[in-house]
Design an enzyme around this catalytic site. Structure first.
Site, PDB file in Angstrom:
ATOM      1  N   HIS A   1      34.537 -15.761 -17.079  1.00  0.00           N
ATOM      2  CA  HIS A   1      34.312 -16.908 -17.966  1.00  0.00           C
ATOM      3  C   HIS A   1      33.959 -16.375 -19.359  1.00  0.00           C
ATOM      4  O   HIS A   1      33.093 -15.495 -19.494  1.00  0.00           O
ATOM      5  CB  HIS A   1      33.123 -17.744 -17.482  1.00  0.00           C
ATOM      6  CG  HIS A   1      33.298 -18.409 -16.156  1.00  0.00           C
ATOM      7  ND1 HIS A   1      33.597 -19.753 -16.026  1.00  0.00           N
ATOM      8  CD2 HIS A   1      33.182 -17.930 -14.883  1.00  0.00           C
ATOM      9  CE1 HIS A   1      33.660 -20.070 -14.739  1.00  0.00           C
ATOM     10  NE2 HIS A   1      33.400 -18.985 -14.014  1.00  0.00           N
TER      11      HIS A   1
ATOM     12  N   HIS B   1      37.729 -14.211 -11.865  1.00  0.00           N
ATOM     13  CA  HIS B   1      37.938 -14.822 -13.186  1.00  0.00           C
ATOM     14  C   HIS B   1      36.696 -14.597 -14.028  1.00  0.00           C
ATOM     15  O   HIS B   1      35.577 -14.827 -13.592  1.00  0.00           O
ATOM     16  CB  HIS B   1      38.243 -16.321 -13.066  1.00  0.00           C
ATOM     17  CG  HIS B   1      37.355 -17.057 -12.113  1.00  0.00           C
ATOM     18  ND1 HIS B   1      37.518 -16.994 -10.744  1.00  0.00           N
ATOM     19  CD2 HIS B   1      36.272 -17.832 -12.323  1.00  0.00           C
ATOM     20  CE1 HIS B   1      36.587 -17.711 -10.149  1.00  0.00           C
ATOM     21  NE2 HIS B   1      35.808 -18.231 -11.084  1.00  0.00           N
TER      22      HIS B   1
HETATM   23  P1  5GP Z   1      33.704 -20.413 -10.601  1.00  0.00           P
HETATM   24  O1  5GP Z   1      32.840 -21.608 -10.301  1.00  0.00           O
HETATM   25  O2  5GP Z   1      34.506 -19.988  -9.388  1.00  0.00           O
HETATM   26  O3  5GP Z   1      32.985 -19.278 -11.262  1.00  0.00           O
HETATM   27  O4  5GP Z   1      34.726 -20.920 -11.687  1.00  0.00           O
HETATM   28  C1  5GP Z   1      35.902 -21.608 -11.378  1.00  0.00           C
HETATM   29  C2  5GP Z   1      36.279 -22.327 -12.633  1.00  0.00           C
HETATM   30  O5  5GP Z   1      37.618 -22.746 -12.518  1.00  0.00           O
HETATM   31  C3  5GP Z   1      35.442 -23.582 -12.890  1.00  0.00           C
HETATM   32  O6  5GP Z   1      34.787 -23.468 -14.138  1.00  0.00           O
HETATM   33  C4  5GP Z   1      36.470 -24.707 -12.837  1.00  0.00           C
HETATM   34  O7  5GP Z   1      36.212 -25.732 -13.788  1.00  0.00           O
HETATM   35  C5  5GP Z   1      37.770 -23.987 -13.109  1.00  0.00           C
HETATM   36  N1  5GP Z   1      38.929 -24.588 -12.477  1.00  0.00           N
HETATM   37  C6  5GP Z   1      39.034 -24.988 -11.186  1.00  0.00           C
HETATM   38  N2  5GP Z   1      40.263 -25.488 -10.959  1.00  0.00           N
HETATM   39  C7  5GP Z   1      40.931 -25.380 -12.133  1.00  0.00           C
HETATM   40  C8  5GP Z   1      42.271 -25.733 -12.514  1.00  0.00           C
HETATM   41  O8  5GP Z   1      43.094 -26.229 -11.733  1.00  0.00           O
HETATM   42  N3  5GP Z   1      42.620 -25.499 -13.804  1.00  0.00           N
HETATM   43  C9  5GP Z   1      41.756 -24.954 -14.701  1.00  0.00           C
HETATM   44  N4  5GP Z   1      42.191 -24.781 -15.943  1.00  0.00           N
HETATM   45  N5  5GP Z   1      40.495 -24.601 -14.372  1.00  0.00           N
HETATM   46  C10 5GP Z   1      40.097 -24.822 -13.102  1.00  0.00           C
END
Ligand code: 5GP
Ligand code: ZN
Length: 114
Positions: A102, A100
């Site tokens: 950001h 993903h």
């Molecule tokens: P990472 O920390 O893996 O780079 O980012 C994962 C992102 O996914 C985090 O910013 C977190 O807030 C978001 N996230 C986790 N679970 C969900 C969800 O169920 N729905 C949405 N919209 N975002 C999520």
């Protein structure tokens, strides 16, 4: 679709999200815990675990995700400064193992990130 993948379920609509963009290749939605006024996640419809698991066949979709982020940033008038980020691996804070991108913007972003 990969079973038990949170973001595959979001693409399928099995788990609700605030969708901001979708086409045949990517899906974009508001982060549930935003770290900036704009915090959108851009994900490929193809399940790719993360950048280090991507292979040369994924080059096109990785670039396409960046261009989707740029389009959203333009629409949101963020061009005085925004950031696109891939967290890769647990030490960088990757917590969901479906790649993903950001898109963060709408406030001053400090450098280096923490
Ligand atoms: P990472 O920390 O893996 O780079 O980012 C994962 C992102 O996914 C985090 O910013 C977190 O807030 C978001 N996230 C986790 N679970 C969900 C969800 O169920 N729905 C949405 N919209 N975002 C999520
Ligand atoms: Zn997935």
């Amino acid at each position: 679709m990969t079973p038990d993948c949170l973001f595959c379920k979001i693409i399928e609509g099995e788990i609700p999200s605030k969708k901001v963009f979708e086409d045949d290749r990517v899906f974009a939605f508001e982060d549930i815990d935003p770290k900036a006024p704009t915090h959108v996640l851009i994900i490929p419809k193809k399940h790719i675990v993360g950048l280090k698991e991507a292979d040369p066949n994924d080059a096109e979709i990785l670039g396409y995700m960046q261009l989707a982020a740029a389009k959203l940033a333009n629409e949101r008038k963020l061009e005085s400064g925004y950031r696109t980020v891939l967290n890769v691996g647990p030490d960088a804070g990757q917590s969901v193992f479906h790649i993903h991108l950001h898109l963060l913007g709408g406030r001053k972003l400090s450098w280096p990130p923490g």
